[in-house]
Design a protein around this motif. Structure first.
Motif, PDB file in Angstrom:
ATOM      1  N   PRO A   1       1.888   3.430  -2.413  1.00  0.00           N
ATOM      2  CA  PRO A   1       2.226   2.095  -1.910  1.00  0.00           C
ATOM      3  C   PRO A   1       1.022   1.313  -1.385  1.00  0.00           C
ATOM      4  O   PRO A   1       0.997   0.078  -1.478  1.00  0.00           O
ATOM      5  N   ARG A   2       0.025   1.985  -0.855  1.00  0.00           N
ATOM      6  CA  ARG A   2      -1.167   1.268  -0.393  1.00  0.00           C
ATOM      7  C   ARG A   2      -1.958   0.725  -1.583  1.00  0.00           C
ATOM      8  O   ARG A   2      -2.542  -0.351  -1.499  1.00  0.00           O
TER       9      ARG A   2
ATOM     10  N   MET B   1      -3.792  -3.987  -4.474  1.00  0.00           N
ATOM     11  CA  MET B   1      -3.877  -4.650  -5.784  1.00  0.00           C
ATOM     12  C   MET B   1      -3.198  -6.015  -5.722  1.00  0.00           C
ATOM     13  O   MET B   1      -3.691  -6.988  -6.293  1.00  0.00           O
ATOM     14  N   ALA B   2      -2.072  -6.097  -5.011  1.00  0.00           N
ATOM     15  CA  ALA B   2      -1.388  -7.385  -4.848  1.00  0.00           C
ATOM     16  C   ALA B   2      -2.303  -8.383  -4.144  1.00  0.00           C
ATOM     17  O   ALA B   2      -2.343  -9.559  -4.495  1.00  0.00           O
ATOM     18  N   GLU B   3      -3.063  -7.905  -3.141  1.00  0.00           N
ATOM     19  CA  GLU B   3      -4.031  -8.774  -2.466  1.00  0.00           C
ATOM     20  C   GLU B   3      -5.048  -9.352  -3.451  1.00  0.00           C
ATOM     21  O   GLU B   3      -5.527 -10.462  -3.272  1.00  0.00           O
ATOM     22  N   ALA B   4      -5.370  -8.568  -4.488  1.00  0.00           N
ATOM     23  CA  ALA B   4      -6.347  -8.990  -5.499  1.00  0.00           C
ATOM     24  C   ALA B   4      -5.687  -9.768  -6.639  1.00  0.00           C
ATOM     25  O   ALA B   4      -6.342 -10.104  -7.623  1.00  0.00           O
TER      26      ALA B   4
ATOM     27  N   LEU C   1      -9.779   9.565   1.812  1.00  0.00           N
ATOM     28  CA  LEU C   1     -10.603   8.838   2.782  1.00  0.00           C
ATOM     29  C   LEU C   1      -9.767   8.302   3.944  1.00  0.00           C
ATOM     30  O   LEU C   1     -10.233   8.241   5.075  1.00  0.00           O
ATOM     31  N   ALA C   2      -8.533   7.904   3.644  1.00  0.00           N
ATOM     32  CA  ALA C   2      -7.687   7.251   4.645  1.00  0.00           C
ATOM     33  C   ALA C   2      -6.873   8.218   5.492  1.00  0.00           C
ATOM     34  O   ALA C   2      -6.262   7.793   6.478  1.00  0.00           O
ATOM     35  N   LYS C   3      -6.872   9.494   5.168  1.00  0.00           N
ATOM     36  CA  LYS C   3      -5.958  10.414   5.861  1.00  0.00           C
ATOM     37  C   LYS C   3      -6.238  10.536   7.356  1.00  0.00           C
ATOM     38  O   LYS C   3      -5.322  10.769   8.127  1.00  0.00           O
TER      39      LYS C   3
ATOM     40  N   ALA D   1      -7.276   2.378   7.217  1.00  0.00           N
ATOM     41  CA  ALA D   1      -6.871   3.066   5.988  1.00  0.00           C
ATOM     42  C   ALA D   1      -6.992   2.134   4.792  1.00  0.00           C
ATOM     43  O   ALA D   1      -7.552   2.498   3.747  1.00  0.00           O
ATOM     44  N   LEU D   2      -6.482   0.920   4.931  1.00  0.00           N
ATOM     45  CA  LEU D   2      -6.516  -0.037   3.824  1.00  0.00           C
ATOM     46  C   LEU D   2      -7.939  -0.438   3.451  1.00  0.00           C
ATOM     47  O   LEU D   2      -8.211  -0.759   2.282  1.00  0.00           O
ATOM     48  N   ALA D   3      -8.854  -0.385   4.400  1.00  0.00           N
ATOM     49  CA  ALA D   3     -10.249  -0.715   4.099  1.00  0.00           C
ATOM     50  C   ALA D   3     -10.814   0.233   3.039  1.00  0.00           C
ATOM     51  O   ALA D   3     -11.577  -0.183   2.162  1.00  0.00           O
ATOM     52  N   HIS D   4     -10.432   1.502   3.090  1.00  0.00           N
ATOM     53  CA  HIS D   4     -10.889   2.464   2.076  1.00  0.00           C
ATOM     54  C   HIS D   4     -10.317   2.097   0.712  1.00  0.00           C
ATOM     55  O   HIS D   4     -11.020   2.136  -0.297  1.00  0.00           O
TER      56      HIS D   4
END
Length: 143
Positions: free
Chosen positions: A47-48, A53-56, A110-112, A120-123
């Motif tokens: 889901p992340r 991807m939606a942001e892009a 990376l986000a765990k 988390a989303l930055a990764h």
């Protein structure tokens, strides 16, 4: 007009990196690349990955995590592995297919330990942008 290059993006679980690559290839290279993605296992669509991807501006929400065996009988020009595990466990593809490995960091790993959802989303965003930049260089960077 030349035929599109047929590419399979392969990752371990077909949940994140290979889904991003497929989404960007379809969005950025229509008529140049026909893209599919699959995994050596299935982990479900992340889901992340869908969110960043939606942001892009690329909607992958309708994608599904799938195995290579779930794809129709297709002949690929390239099978591109995006993680070491997939590269080491890549199934055999008969014919003229070229295998290429282009590794990207694993956003879920990376986000765990991230302290927040933003961290988390930055990764995910960093890896998304690296994949987008690499896809934009196609087909020249396939040599």
């Amino acid at each position: 007009m030349t035929e599109p290059i047929r590419i399979l993006f392969l990752c371990t679980g077909n949940s994140c990196r290979s889904q991003m690559a497929e989404g960007f290839a379809k969005a950025l290279k229509p008529g140049v690349i026909e893209a599919w993605s699959a995994g050596v296992e299935t982990h479900g669509l992340n889901p992340r990955a869908v969110a960043v991807m939606a942001e892009a501006g690329v909607d992958i929400s309708g994608h599904a995590s799938k195995l290579v065996d779930d794809l129709p009988d297709l002949e690929f020009d390239y099978v591109i592995t995006l993680c070491g595990h997939a590269s080491e466990n890549c199934p055999f593809f008969p014919g003229k297919v070229k295998r290429l490995h282009v590794g990207f960091d694993d956003p879920p790993a990376l986000a765990k330990d991230a302290a927040s959802e933003d961290e988390a989303l930055a990764h995910y965003r960093r890896v998304r942008d690296e994949i987008r930049d690499w896809i934009q260089g196609m087909p020249e960077n396939l040599k």
